[in-house]
Design a protein around this motif. Structure first.
Motif, PDB file in Angstrom:
ATOM      1  N   VAL A  11       0.838  -1.206   0.000  1.00  0.00           N
ATOM      2  CA  VAL A  11       0.000   0.000   0.000  1.00  0.00           C
ATOM      3  C   VAL A  11       0.873   1.256   0.000  1.00  0.00           C
ATOM      4  O   VAL A  11       0.626   2.203  -0.742  1.00  0.00           O
ATOM      5  N   LYS A  12       1.921   1.242   0.842  1.00  0.00           N
ATOM      6  CA  LYS A  12       2.831   2.400   0.909  1.00  0.00           C
ATOM      7  C   LYS A  12       3.395   2.731  -0.469  1.00  0.00           C
ATOM      8  O   LYS A  12       3.439   3.894  -0.878  1.00  0.00           O
ATOM      9  N   GLN A  13       3.857   1.675  -1.185  1.00  0.00           N
ATOM     10  CA  GLN A  13       4.433   1.887  -2.526  1.00  0.00           C
ATOM     11  C   GLN A  13       3.392   2.476  -3.473  1.00  0.00           C
ATOM     12  O   GLN A  13       3.678   3.395  -4.238  1.00  0.00           O
ATOM     13  N   ARG A  14       2.197   1.911  -3.414  1.00  0.00           N
ATOM     14  CA  ARG A  14       1.130   2.336  -4.325  1.00  0.00           C
ATOM     15  C   ARG A  14       0.735   3.793  -4.064  1.00  0.00           C
ATOM     16  O   ARG A  14       0.519   4.573  -4.981  1.00  0.00           O
ATOM     17  N   VAL A  15       0.640   4.172  -2.774  1.00  0.00           N
ATOM     18  CA  VAL A  15       0.278   5.555  -2.416  1.00  0.00           C
ATOM     19  C   VAL A  15       1.347   6.505  -2.956  1.00  0.00           C
ATOM     20  O   VAL A  15       1.047   7.541  -3.553  1.00  0.00           O
ATOM     21  N   LYS A  16       2.609   6.130  -2.755  1.00  0.00           N
ATOM     22  CA  LYS A  16       3.731   6.943  -3.243  1.00  0.00           C
ATOM     23  C   LYS A  16       3.638   7.146  -4.759  1.00  0.00           C
ATOM     24  O   LYS A  16       3.820   8.245  -5.287  1.00  0.00           O
ATOM     25  N   MET A  17       3.342   6.025  -5.453  1.00  0.00           N
ATOM     26  CA  MET A  17       3.236   6.047  -6.921  1.00  0.00           C
ATOM     27  C   MET A  17       2.126   6.994  -7.374  1.00  0.00           C
ATOM     28  O   MET A  17       2.294   7.798  -8.289  1.00  0.00           O
ATOM     29  N   ILE A  18       0.965   6.896  -6.710  1.00  0.00           N
ATOM     30  CA  ILE A  18      -0.200   7.704  -7.106  1.00  0.00           C
ATOM     31  C   ILE A  18       0.086   9.187  -6.863  1.00  0.00           C
ATOM     32  O   ILE A  18      -0.214  10.044  -7.695  1.00  0.00           O
ATOM     33  N   ARG A  19       0.702   9.492  -5.699  1.00  0.00           N
ATOM     34  CA  ARG A  19       1.018  10.909  -5.388  1.00  0.00           C
ATOM     35  C   ARG A  19       2.052  11.449  -6.396  1.00  0.00           C
ATOM     36  O   ARG A  19       1.950  12.593  -6.847  1.00  0.00           O
ATOM     37  N   ALA A  20       3.022  10.609  -6.760  1.00  0.00           N
ATOM     38  CA  ALA A  20       4.046  11.053  -7.727  1.00  0.00           C
ATOM     39  C   ALA A  20       3.405  11.298  -9.090  1.00  0.00           C
ATOM     40  O   ALA A  20       3.701  12.288  -9.766  1.00  0.00           O
ATOM     41  N   LEU A  21       2.494  10.398  -9.490  1.00  0.00           N
ATOM     42  CA  LEU A  21       1.809  10.568 -10.781  1.00  0.00           C
ATOM     43  C   LEU A  21       0.961  11.834 -10.781  1.00  0.00           C
ATOM     44  O   LEU A  21       0.885  12.545 -11.778  1.00  0.00           O
ATOM     45  N   GLY A  22       0.323  12.127  -9.651  1.00  0.00           N
ATOM     46  CA  GLY A  22      -0.478  13.345  -9.534  1.00  0.00           C
ATOM     47  C   GLY A  22       0.363  14.574  -9.844  1.00  0.00           C
ATOM     48  O   GLY A  22      -0.054  15.468 -10.590  1.00  0.00           O
ATOM     49  N   LYS A  23       1.589  14.594  -9.260  1.00  0.00           N
ATOM     50  CA  LYS A  23       2.497  15.741  -9.506  1.00  0.00           C
ATOM     51  C   LYS A  23       2.922  15.788 -10.969  1.00  0.00           C
ATOM     52  O   LYS A  23       2.877  16.835 -11.613  1.00  0.00           O
ATOM     53  N   GLU A  24       3.356  14.611 -11.489  1.00  0.00           N
ATOM     54  CA  GLU A  24       3.832  14.555 -12.881  1.00  0.00           C
ATOM     55  C   GLU A  24       2.747  14.984 -13.870  1.00  0.00           C
ATOM     56  O   GLU A  24       3.017  15.654 -14.852  1.00  0.00           O
ATOM     57  N   MET A  25       1.516  14.538 -13.614  1.00  0.00           N
ATOM     58  CA  MET A  25       0.437  14.760 -14.582  1.00  0.00           C
ATOM     59  C   MET A  25      -0.380  16.013 -14.258  1.00  0.00           C
ATOM     60  O   MET A  25      -1.384  16.291 -14.898  1.00  0.00           O
ATOM     61  N   ASN A  26       0.070  16.727 -13.198  1.00  0.00           N
ATOM     62  CA  ASN A  26      -0.597  17.966 -12.791  1.00  0.00           C
ATOM     63  C   ASN A  26      -2.100  17.751 -12.552  1.00  0.00           C
ATOM     64  O   ASN A  26      -2.945  18.451 -13.087  1.00  0.00           O
ATOM     65  N   THR A  27      -2.379  16.718 -11.765  1.00  0.00           N
ATOM     66  CA  THR A  27      -3.778  16.424 -11.440  1.00  0.00           C
ATOM     67  C   THR A  27      -3.851  15.976  -9.984  1.00  0.00           C
ATOM     68  O   THR A  27      -2.826  15.661  -9.383  1.00  0.00           O
ATOM     69  N   SER A  28      -5.047  15.972  -9.410  1.00  0.00           N
ATOM     70  CA  SER A  28      -5.195  15.576  -8.004  1.00  0.00           C
ATOM     71  C   SER A  28      -6.031  14.310  -7.940  1.00  0.00           C
ATOM     72  O   SER A  28      -7.239  14.376  -8.128  1.00  0.00           O
ATOM     73  N   ILE A  29      -5.392  13.174  -7.728  1.00  0.00           N
ATOM     74  CA  ILE A  29      -6.125  11.901  -7.659  1.00  0.00           C
ATOM     75  C   ILE A  29      -6.376  11.572  -6.190  1.00  0.00           C
ATOM     76  O   ILE A  29      -5.459  11.616  -5.379  1.00  0.00           O
ATOM     77  N   ALA A  30      -7.615  11.249  -5.855  1.00  0.00           N
ATOM     78  CA  ALA A  30      -7.943  10.951  -4.459  1.00  0.00           C
ATOM     79  C   ALA A  30      -7.622   9.492  -4.139  1.00  0.00           C
ATOM     80  O   ALA A  30      -7.638   8.633  -5.013  1.00  0.00           O
ATOM     81  N   ILE A  31      -7.343   9.234  -2.853  1.00  0.00           N
ATOM     82  CA  ILE A  31      -7.129   7.866  -2.382  1.00  0.00           C
ATOM     83  C   ILE A  31      -8.147   7.589  -1.280  1.00  0.00           C
ATOM     84  O   ILE A  31      -8.275   8.358  -0.321  1.00  0.00           O
ATOM     85  N   LEU A  32      -8.864   6.479  -1.443  1.00  0.00           N
ATOM     86  CA  LEU A  32      -9.906   6.081  -0.500  1.00  0.00           C
ATOM     87  C   LEU A  32      -9.462   4.803   0.211  1.00  0.00           C
ATOM     88  O   LEU A  32      -9.170   3.791  -0.436  1.00  0.00           O
ATOM     89  N   GLY A  33      -9.360   4.852   1.529  1.00  0.00           N
ATOM     90  CA  GLY A  33      -9.033   3.659   2.320  1.00  0.00           C
ATOM     91  C   GLY A  33     -10.332   3.008   2.761  1.00  0.00           C
ATOM     92  O   GLY A  33     -11.135   3.642   3.432  1.00  0.00           O
TER      93      GLY A  33
END
Length: 476
Positions: free
Chosen positions: A46-68
């Motif tokens: 999960v930690k890796q996946r969260v990191k990946m999603i946050r990094a992609l958000g920055k790269e793609m200039n978008t805000s992707i939400a994460i739901l636990g």
């Protein structure tokens, strides 16, 4: 031109979505929220996946939400010794205590209070209702005798539903508390609680979030028990969103009642101006096939037309063969129906005079005025995200563009219907700010020269107070 889909898509993470390129492709096709299912989650993963999603958000200039998504008190049978097929009329005992391997005569149940909670005549459903048992007697200690009503293969670790039983288990199990604390440490944007029955279940999770986070993480109540449907008005007062979890709900109540419950829950959420997610089996055949059934296409379309903020994928993206294609297909369905004038929006204006009545009223009138003057966008400045929830619930034709200096809410707002959020931290004079946010809307392709916009702000701007000003402007 920006992606103009307004209905949000929630995709569940799993083995099929473990690399960055797949996640990137899914975001490009229209994913707005990624869901972590804590029933099958490994913390390191999960930690890796969260990191990946946050990094992609920055790269793609978008805000992707994460739901636990917390598992809740999921009842299960134990491991079976061998393949057992039960027939109607067979007698079988469910036993608690020390775990053992099940046979055709007795099966382990992971819920210690089961013998105390059930009564003769009540039903025990297994494997999403495929198997059905009737309770004959219970020794109120460790054994429940049942008779098979509907037979079939009895497999290891299958989920159990008790539709007629008043369960004494808390909604937040020990595992849920650990998972919630971990989810908070990963700064998820939303937390969903499974098998909510009463408002108290939500209060307990709220207290846990307050104890472990300086930010208030919003809670989604998953509605999958008959008690939740009964107590819905009280539940709505204590949660920030609803999920119509049709899998367990369709087992706990007769399946034919679920469509009307879905419609009722969507209406209740819209009136409360909180987002609602429709979940379970939306595109199930796309786990293994590139083409959904006509019924699935209809189901997604009808959920959108009921007024859902978001539609959710589970196995389709977590273990399915086509995680990217299923998003593309779903996004196309959403786009083709979401602007239909057959969709009904609740039109009663806010009337309860709470301390936020002025803000609510301004948002209500902004949404209606935008439709009347054909404004292309409603731009709102917010610190808490409150105005975004309010405007989104009125479903205006205009784009809802939210500007905030609070980074914590940027991705959270991505679950809300029609909302696009931008980081913005220049709070100067009103005129300058209005010109500024309008030019950002123009740069991103949401408005063209000559278009009308509605701007909402709190005056004075520097105080970041409650919205009290509505202004109509035109793109120069």
């Amino acid at each position: 031109m920006p992606n103009l889909k307004r209905t949000k898509i929630v995709a569940t993470l799993g083995p099929a979505t473990s690399n960055k390129e797949t996640l990137r492709a899914m975001i490009n096709e229209g994913v707005d929220v990624f869901r972590i299912n804590f029933s099958h989650a490994d913390y390191t993963d999960v930690k890796q996946r969260v990191k990946m999603i946050r990094a992609l958000g920055k790269e793609m200039n978008t805000s992707i939400a994460i739901l636990g998504d917390l598992q809740g008190p999921k009842l299960r049978v134990g491991i079976m010794k061998e393949e057992v097929v039960v027939q109607p009329g067979d007698k079988i005992n469910f036993c608690t205590g020390k775990e053992f391997e099940g046979t055709a005569k007795k099966v382990y149940m992971n819920y210690d209070n089961f013998p105390k909670d059930v009564n003769p005549g009540e039903r025990v459903l297994l494997d999403d209702g495929k198997l059905m048992f009737e309770v004959l007697e219970t020794n109120k200690k460790d054994t429940v005798k049942t008779k098979v009503i509907q037979g079939g293969p009895l497999r290891s670790r299958k989920g159990v539903n008790l539709p007629n039983t008043n369960i004494s288990l808390p909604a937040l199990t020990k595992k849920d508390k650990e998972d919630a604390v971990f989810a908070i440490s990963q700064e998820v944007d939303w937390i969903a609680l499974s098998f909510v029955r009463h408002a108290e279940d939500l209060k307990e999770l709220q207290a846990l979030i307050e104890a472990h986070s300086e930010y208030k993480i919003p809670i989604i109540a998953k509605i999958e028990k008959p008690e939740a449907v009964k107590n819905i008005e009280k539940i709505v007062a204590y949660c920030d969103g609803l999920m119509v979890a049709r899998g367990d709900l369709g087992v706990e109540v007769p399946a034919q009642e679920v469509p009307l419950i879905q419609k009722e829950l969507v209406l209740i959420a819209k009136r409360a101006r909180i987002p609602v997610i429709i979940a379970t089996q939306m595109m199930e055949t796309m786990i293994t096939s590139l083409t959904p059934t006509r019924a699935e296409v209809n189901d997604v379309a009808n959920s959108v037309m009921d007024g859902a903020d978001a539609v959710m994928l589970s196995g389709e993206t977590s273990v399915g063969k086509y995680p990217v294609e299923v998003i593309r297909t779903m996004a196309n369905i959403c786009k083709s129906v979401e602007n239909s004038n057959l969709i009904k929006v609740p039109h009663e204006p806010p009337h309860i005079r709470t301390n936020r009545y002025i803000t609510k009223s301004v948002c209500y009138h902004a949404a209606h005025m935008a439709n009347e003057i054909s404004a292309k966008a409603i731009c709102t400045l917010t610190n808490s995200g409150y105005t975004a929830f309010q405007i989104s619930a009125w479903r205006p034709d205009a784009h809802i563009l939210v500007y905030t200096s609070n980074r914590r809410i940027l991705s959270r707002l991505n679950l809300l219907w029609g909302v696009k959020s931008f980081y913005y931290d220049k709070f100067v004079s009103t005129d300058e700010t209005v010109d500024d946010v309008n030019s950002i809307a123009h740069q991103h392709g949401f408005v063209d020269k000559g278009d009308y916009l509605i701007n909402l702000a709190a005056m004075p701007i520097t105080d970041k107070g409650m919205v009290n000003t509505l202004r109509v402007s035109q793109v120069k």
